[in-house]
Write an enzyme that holds these catalytic residues in place. Structure first.
Site, PDB file in Angstrom:
ATOM      1  N   ARG A 229      56.109  33.234  36.772  1.00 41.71           N
ATOM      2  CA  ARG A 229      55.107  32.213  36.495  1.00 41.71           C
ATOM      3  C   ARG A 229      54.204  32.047  37.709  1.00 41.71           C
ATOM      4  O   ARG A 229      54.685  32.012  38.856  1.00 41.71           O
ATOM      5  CB  ARG A 229      55.765  30.859  36.197  1.00 41.71           C
ATOM      6  CG  ARG A 229      56.180  30.694  34.752  1.00 41.71           C
ATOM      7  CD  ARG A 229      54.978  30.674  33.800  1.00 41.71           C
ATOM      8  NE  ARG A 229      55.345  30.616  32.405  1.00 41.71           N
ATOM      9  CZ  ARG A 229      55.554  31.674  31.607  1.00 41.71           C
ATOM     10  NH1 ARG A 229      55.454  32.901  32.075  1.00 41.71           N
ATOM     11  NH2 ARG A 229      55.850  31.500  30.332  1.00 41.71           N
ATOM     12  N   GLU A 258      45.244  31.068  34.456  1.00 41.76           N
ATOM     13  CA  GLU A 258      45.016  32.304  33.693  1.00 41.76           C
ATOM     14  C   GLU A 258      43.903  32.094  32.679  1.00 41.76           C
ATOM     15  O   GLU A 258      43.900  31.059  32.004  1.00 41.76           O
ATOM     16  CB  GLU A 258      46.308  32.725  32.982  1.00 41.76           C
ATOM     17  CG  GLU A 258      47.389  33.104  33.987  1.00 41.76           C
ATOM     18  CD  GLU A 258      48.708  33.564  33.356  1.00 41.76           C
ATOM     19  OE1 GLU A 258      48.792  33.652  32.119  1.00 41.76           O
ATOM     20  OE2 GLU A 258      49.651  33.820  34.111  1.00 41.76           O
ATOM     21  N   HIS A 276      49.249  39.208  32.419  1.00 41.55           N
ATOM     22  CA  HIS A 276      50.417  38.570  31.786  1.00 41.55           C
ATOM     23  C   HIS A 276      50.963  39.470  30.649  1.00 41.55           C
ATOM     24  O   HIS A 276      51.017  39.051  29.492  1.00 41.55           O
ATOM     25  CB  HIS A 276      50.023  37.183  31.235  1.00 41.55           C
ATOM     26  CG  HIS A 276      51.209  36.260  31.058  1.00 41.55           C
ATOM     27  ND1 HIS A 276      51.131  34.906  31.275  1.00 41.55           N
ATOM     28  CD2 HIS A 276      52.491  36.495  30.675  1.00 41.55           C
ATOM     29  CE1 HIS A 276      52.306  34.352  31.022  1.00 41.55           C
ATOM     30  NE2 HIS A 276      53.146  35.296  30.655  1.00 41.55           N
TER      31      HIS A 276
END
Ligand SMILES: NC(=O)c1ccc[n+]([C@@H]2O[C@H](COP(=O)([O-])OP(=O)(O)OC[C@H]3O[C@@H](n4cnc5c(N)ncnc54)[C@H](O)[C@@H]3O)[C@@H](O)[C@H]2O)c1
Ligand SMILES: O=C(O)[C@H](O)COP(=O)(O)O
Length: 524
Positions: A229, A258, A276
């Site tokens: 994370r 993000e 991601h």
């Protein structure tokens, strides 16, 4: 018919159980594009892109369950879901292998400069000296967080001849020994590791764990990876250590924000990044979508889910065992709440006999939900009962004892108000059902269901007859009637059930009978 909103992209094959279900309509569009129909959905399925905020949940009053097709639930306002009584589930292990493999791919890419070399070759260069790499073999890998993904990385690293050091404050020595990794303090890991990879959730403790304070303790030439994370490695803190060459390279699959826009880290040649992608494989997406689809179907079918984040997690077997008791406890909470219509400060619940050996915290929540239902306007269930009770200043506690007090299983609920205390006892008899067997130490036996009235009176001849006559005069048929007393001529109680509810005027007429102390209507 249940309506399900799938707000992020998900494997169609994985969603098949939902798409094929007869009583379910699946709508696949972003929540932000479904404004007009948000109020109609019973379930919401998301990955990490949809932000499930308090505001969104408030616009979905029919919502019963939010399913995260993946691990991290940082995009879901868990408190808000809990407050609204919405169950949140995830798919904790469906993407473990994919994320571990992605981390490993990032690690080898980082040490062998594969992304940079690829760009170079595609730019018509053939530069064999610019991309001299580093072997993994014989290096020390520091894994922060040895959960599902950390464990898979440790196994793969061992196959590459890498020494594995682990920092995880919740890791037991036995488990470390079983996976053949060395347990270390954070400082030991920082000082000894050639490569550090983080695999914890983002919490208060892990935010910035690798940051300005810890980076000076790392080896010169260290490689860092974050495929967990954004924020566990403090992005800003990396910059001076990249500039002065202390850090040899960084691989990031996740970012504090993000997508990262004009991010200064991306200007460094030795920082590689993916958008991601840890869980982005066909297999992981099939796994997580199939897992949540199945769980949502189960849930909507009234069965227990196994991966709830805001409810105790119960296996199917355990759920089946507690089911009769949580139904009984919910009714008991509801009955007692309607019998004692006063402010309540404290509720205690005692489990005796076989029920005491079950997962009683869930049963307690169910009882609290039953108690609060007649008192609060909002939807209250096992998910939000504890939170709502707390908000209203009601404390609750439970006590379990294997001793039996006349029944094979017995639940006693006691509520304490400013002036009064009220107690009821219930039991579940297999193949017979739930029974209330005691009220304020009066023995009684009735099935808690439908339209009831509870009468406190003095044990005198004629009271029961007068009640019956008035009801008969009003053409009210008594379905069942139970009486209880302690001593002849003393306090007594009646519990009557009817085919329909009694109106207030009739209740007032009944309450005016001499020797009736109080009368309460109970609707279940
Ligand atoms: N990049 C991706 O696409 C992707 C995919 C899946 C999971 N993830 C993320 O990866 C992380 C790990 O997932 P997992 O499934 O292995 O989780 P997990 O719960 O199985 O493991 C987490 C581990 O972190 C440890 N931990 C907790 N606090 C710690 C602390 N302060 N210091 C050190 N260790 C601590 C726990 O004891 C546990 O062993 C999560 O953040 C998850 O959201 C990312
Ligand atoms: O927590 C997770 O499961 C991962 O971060 C994957 O997120 P995604 O489903 O948005 O790819």
């Amino acid at each position: 018919m249940y309506r399900i909103l799938v707000s992020d992209s998900m494997s169609a094959d994985g969603l098949q159980p939902l798409l094929a279900a007869e009583n379910v309509e699946v709508v696949q569009k972003k929540a932000s594009e479904a404004a007009e129909e948000l109020h109609t959905f019973h379930a919401l399925l998301v990955r990490s892109a949809t932000k499930v905020t308090d505001e969104l949940i408030a616009k979905m009053p029919s919502l019963k369950i939010i399913a995260r097709a993946g691990v991290g639930i940082d995009n879901i306002d868990l408190d808000a879901a809990t407050k609204h009584g919405v169950v949140v589930i995830n798919a904790p292990d469906g993407n473990t292998i994919s994320t571990a493999e992605h981390t490993f791919a990032m690690m080898t890419s980082l040490l062998r400069h594969i992304p940079q070399a690829n760009v170079s070759v595609k730019s018509n260069e053939w530069n064999r000296t610019a991309f001299v790499g580093t072997e993994l073999y014989g290096k020390t890998l520091g894994i922060v967080g040895l959960g599902r993904i950390g464990t898979e990385i440790a196994k793969r690293a061992q196959a590459f001849g890498v020494n594995v050091l682990v920092f995880d404050p919740f890791l037991t020595r036995d488990r470390a020994a079983k996976i053949s990794v060395k347990n270390a303090s954070l400082d030991e890991l920082l000082e000894q590791a050639d490569i550090i990879t983080v695999h914890t959730p983002l919490t208060k403790e892990t935010k910035g764990l690798i940051g300005a304070k810890s980076l000076p303790k790392t080896k010169k030439g260290v490689y860092l990876l974050n495929c967990a994370r954004g924020g566990i490695i403090d992005e800003e803190a990396l910059i001076p250590f990249l500039e002065n060459g202390h850090i040899a390279g960084v691989a990031l699959d996740v970012f504090e924000t993000e997508p990262p826009v004009d991010h200064p880290l991306l200007a460094f040649d030795n920082v590689i990044a993916t958008p991601h992608l840890g869980a982005s494989t066909k297999e992981a997406q099939l796994n997580v979508a199939a897992q949540v689809a199945q769980d949502v179907l189960h849930f909507l079918d009234g069965k227990m889910v196994t991966t709830s984040v805001n409810l105790p997690t119960l296996t199917k077997e355990v759920f089946e065992k507690i089911q009769p008791f949580y139904k009984l406890a919910k009714k008991m909470g509801n009955v007692i709440s309607q019998c004692m219509k006063e402010p309540v400060n404290d509720i205690s619940i005692k489990y005796e006999g076989s029920v005491a050996e079950l997962e009683t915290s869930f049963i307690t929540k169910s009882m609290i939900a039953g108690f609060l239902t007649p008192r609060v306007a909002s939807n209250v269930n096992e998910v939000n009962a504890g939170m709502i009770a707390k908000e209203r200043g009601i404390s609750f506690s439970e006590k379990n004892t294997s001793n039996q007090s006349g029944y094979e299983n017995c639940i006693t609920v006691t509520i304490h108000g400013d002036q009064t205390t009220f107690e009821i006892k219930g039991t579940h008899i297999p193949h017979y059902g739930e029974r209330i067997v005691g009220i304020n130490s009066f023995n009684i036996d009735f099935y808690p269901s439908g339209h009831l009235i509870y009468i406190q009176h003095t044990d005198k001849p004629g009271v029961i007859g007068r009640v019956g006559r008035i009801l008969g005069d009003h053409e009210v048929n008594i379905a069942t009637m139970q009486v209880g007393r302690k001593n002849a001529g003393g306090e007594a109680i009646m519990m009557l059930s009817f085919d329909r509810s009694l109106d207030d005027a009739l209740l007032t007429t009944l309450s005016e009978i001499d020797d009736i102390v109080s009368i309460r209507a109970i609707e279940l």
